[in-house]
Design a protein around this motif. Structure first.
Motif, PDB file in Angstrom:
ATOM      1  N   GLY A  42       0.779  -1.221   0.000  1.00  0.00           N
ATOM      2  CA  GLY A  42       0.000   0.000   0.000  1.00  0.00           C
ATOM      3  C   GLY A  42       0.814   1.276   0.000  1.00  0.00           C
ATOM      4  N   LYS A  43       2.129   1.134  -0.102  1.00  0.00           N
ATOM      5  CA  LYS A  43       2.988   2.322  -0.082  1.00  0.00           C
ATOM      6  C   LYS A  43       3.822   2.400  -1.360  1.00  0.00           C
ATOM      7  N   GLN A  44       4.343   3.582  -1.624  1.00  0.00           N
ATOM      8  CA  GLN A  44       5.202   3.770  -2.778  1.00  0.00           C
ATOM      9  C   GLN A  44       6.597   3.219  -2.498  1.00  0.00           C
ATOM     10  N   ARG A  45       7.275   2.870  -3.569  1.00  0.00           N
ATOM     11  CA  ARG A  45       8.659   2.417  -3.434  1.00  0.00           C
ATOM     12  C   ARG A  45       9.509   3.598  -2.966  1.00  0.00           C
ATOM     13  N   GLU A  46      10.408   3.330  -2.026  1.00  0.00           N
ATOM     14  CA  GLU A  46      11.221   4.399  -1.474  1.00  0.00           C
ATOM     15  C   GLU A  46      12.695   4.004  -1.429  1.00  0.00           C
ATOM     16  N   LEU A  47      13.533   5.012  -1.501  1.00  0.00           N
ATOM     17  CA  LEU A  47      14.966   4.784  -1.393  1.00  0.00           C
ATOM     18  C   LEU A  47      15.334   4.349   0.014  1.00  0.00           C
ATOM     19  N   VAL A  48      16.182   3.340   0.108  1.00  0.00           N
ATOM     20  CA  VAL A  48      16.734   2.922   1.397  1.00  0.00           C
ATOM     21  C   VAL A  48      18.178   3.411   1.514  1.00  0.00           C
ATOM     22  N   ALA A  49      18.982   3.058   0.525  1.00  0.00           N
ATOM     23  CA  ALA A  49      20.394   3.455   0.545  1.00  0.00           C
ATOM     24  C   ALA A  49      20.956   3.346  -0.858  1.00  0.00           C
ATOM     25  N   VAL A  50      21.933   4.190  -1.150  1.00  0.00           N
ATOM     26  CA  VAL A  50      22.580   4.165  -2.453  1.00  0.00           C
ATOM     27  C   VAL A  50      24.074   4.363  -2.263  1.00  0.00           C
ATOM     28  N   ILE A  51      24.864   3.756  -3.137  1.00  0.00           N
ATOM     29  CA  ILE A  51      26.312   3.910  -3.102  1.00  0.00           C
ATOM     30  C   ILE A  51      26.797   4.084  -4.530  1.00  0.00           C
ATOM     31  N   ILE A  52      27.612   5.112  -4.739  1.00  0.00           N
ATOM     32  CA  ILE A  52      28.130   5.340  -6.076  1.00  0.00           C
ATOM     33  C   ILE A  52      29.464   4.612  -6.217  1.00  0.00           C
ATOM     34  N   SER A  53      29.992   4.600  -7.420  1.00  0.00           N
ATOM     35  CA  SER A  53      31.177   3.797  -7.680  1.00  0.00           C
ATOM     36  C   SER A  53      32.375   4.239  -6.857  1.00  0.00           C
ATOM     37  N   GLY A  54      32.445   5.517  -6.491  1.00  0.00           N
ATOM     38  CA  GLY A  54      33.556   6.004  -5.687  1.00  0.00           C
ATOM     39  C   GLY A  54      33.429   5.699  -4.212  1.00  0.00           C
ATOM     40  N   GLY A  55      32.254   5.215  -3.805  1.00  0.00           N
ATOM     41  CA  GLY A  55      32.062   4.822  -2.416  1.00  0.00           C
ATOM     42  C   GLY A  55      31.187   5.740  -1.592  1.00  0.00           C
ATOM     43  N   THR A  56      30.805   6.880  -2.138  1.00  0.00           N
ATOM     44  CA  THR A  56      29.918   7.780  -1.394  1.00  0.00           C
ATOM     45  C   THR A  56      28.559   7.124  -1.196  1.00  0.00           C
ATOM     46  N   THR A  57      28.016   7.264   0.017  1.00  0.00           N
ATOM     47  CA  THR A  57      26.745   6.627   0.344  1.00  0.00           C
ATOM     48  C   THR A  57      25.709   7.659   0.768  1.00  0.00           C
ATOM     49  N   ASN A  58      24.459   7.251   0.637  1.00  0.00           N
ATOM     50  CA  ASN A  58      23.346   8.092   1.082  1.00  0.00           C
ATOM     51  C   ASN A  58      22.265   7.168   1.617  1.00  0.00           C
ATOM     52  N   TYR A  59      21.653   7.554   2.731  1.00  0.00           N
ATOM     53  CA  TYR A  59      20.667   6.716   3.402  1.00  0.00           C
ATOM     54  C   TYR A  59      19.374   7.476   3.646  1.00  0.00           C
ATOM     55  N   ALA A  60      18.288   6.750   3.656  1.00  0.00           N
ATOM     56  CA  ALA A  60      17.038   7.311   4.134  1.00  0.00           C
ATOM     57  C   ALA A  60      17.185   7.581   5.626  1.00  0.00           C
ATOM     58  N   ASP A  61      16.543   8.650   6.094  1.00  0.00           N
ATOM     59  CA  ASP A  61      16.650   9.002   7.506  1.00  0.00           C
ATOM     60  C   ASP A  61      16.195   7.862   8.409  1.00  0.00           C
ATOM     61  N   SER A  62      15.217   7.118   7.969  1.00  0.00           N
ATOM     62  CA  SER A  62      14.629   6.061   8.792  1.00  0.00           C
ATOM     63  C   SER A  62      15.576   4.898   9.043  1.00  0.00           C
ATOM     64  N   VAL A  63      16.637   4.771   8.263  1.00  0.00           N
ATOM     65  CA  VAL A  63      17.542   3.632   8.426  1.00  0.00           C
ATOM     66  C   VAL A  63      18.953   4.055   8.843  1.00  0.00           C
ATOM     67  N   LYS A  64      19.197   5.345   8.922  1.00  0.00           N
ATOM     68  CA  LYS A  64      20.540   5.815   9.304  1.00  0.00           C
ATOM     69  C   LYS A  64      20.923   5.269  10.668  1.00  0.00           C
ATOM     70  N   GLY A  65      22.144   4.781  10.756  1.00  0.00           N
ATOM     71  CA  GLY A  65      22.624   4.217  12.006  1.00  0.00           C
ATOM     72  C   GLY A  65      22.284   2.755  12.208  1.00  0.00           C
ATOM     73  N   ARG A  66      21.394   2.226  11.372  1.00  0.00           N
ATOM     74  CA  ARG A  66      21.013   0.805  11.499  1.00  0.00           C
ATOM     75  C   ARG A  66      21.422  -0.014  10.275  1.00  0.00           C
ATOM     76  N   PHE A  67      21.360   0.597   9.111  1.00  0.00           N
ATOM     77  CA  PHE A  67      21.679  -0.098   7.863  1.00  0.00           C
ATOM     78  C   PHE A  67      23.003   0.407   7.305  1.00  0.00           C
ATOM     79  N   THR A  68      23.726  -0.487   6.655  1.00  0.00           N
ATOM     80  CA  THR A  68      24.981  -0.125   6.005  1.00  0.00           C
ATOM     81  C   THR A  68      25.019  -0.718   4.607  1.00  0.00           C
ATOM     82  N   ILE A  69      25.248   0.136   3.625  1.00  0.00           N
ATOM     83  CA  ILE A  69      25.379  -0.333   2.255  1.00  0.00           C
ATOM     84  C   ILE A  69      26.844  -0.409   1.889  1.00  0.00           C
TER      85      ILE A  69
END
Length: 122
Positions: A42-69
C-alpha cells in the motif's frame, strides 16, 4: 543489459539482523550507482540506501545508524547490512543499478532486480 539478482531476505524478529546481497551480471560497459529500495504494501517504493562507484553513500533518515550499504566493484555486487530491524522495515527490497552498455556508452540505464521479501515480526 544488466541482470540483478537479490538474495538474503527472510523473516526475522524485531531487533534482529539480515544481510541482503545483489549480484549484477550481463553485458554492460560500466555500473555506476547501486542501491536498495523498498516497497511496503500500500505504499510507494522508497529509497533505502545508495552507493556510487567512488564509495559515497546516502541513506534514508529512517535507516541511518542501522543499515549499512557496501559494494564489491570487482564482483559487481552490492550489500545491505540491516541491524536492529523494526516491524516498519517490513517490505519487498529491490536492488537497483545505473549503468551503461557499449552500444550507448553515454546513456545511463536503470535496472531493477525482482525483489526479496523482508518481514520483521514484533
Amino acid at each position: 543489459q544488466v541482470q540483478l539478482v537479490e538474495s538474503g531476505g527472510g523473516l526475522v524478529q524485531a531487533g534482529g539482523s539480515l544481510r541482503l546481497s545483489c549480484a549484477a551480471s550481463g553485458s554492460f560497459l560500466s555500473i555506476n550507482d547501486m542501491g536498495w529500495y523498498r516497497q511496503a504494501p500500500g505504499k510507494q517504493r522508497e529509497l533505502v540506501a545508495v552507493i556510487i562507484s567512488g564509495g559515497t553513500t546516502n541513506y534514508a533518515d529512517s535507516v541511518k545508524g542501522r543499515f549499512t550499504i557496501s559494494r564489491d566493484n570487482a564482483k559487481n555486487m552490492v550489500y545491505l547490512q540491516m541491524n536492529d530491524l523494526k516491524p516498519e522495515d517490513t517490505a519487498v527490497y529491490y536492488c537497483k543499478a545505473v549503468g551503461t552498455i557499449a552500444s550507448t556508452p553515454f546513456v545511463p540505464r536503470h535496472y531493477w532486480g525482482q525483489g526479496t521479501q523482508v518481514t520483521v515480526s514484533s
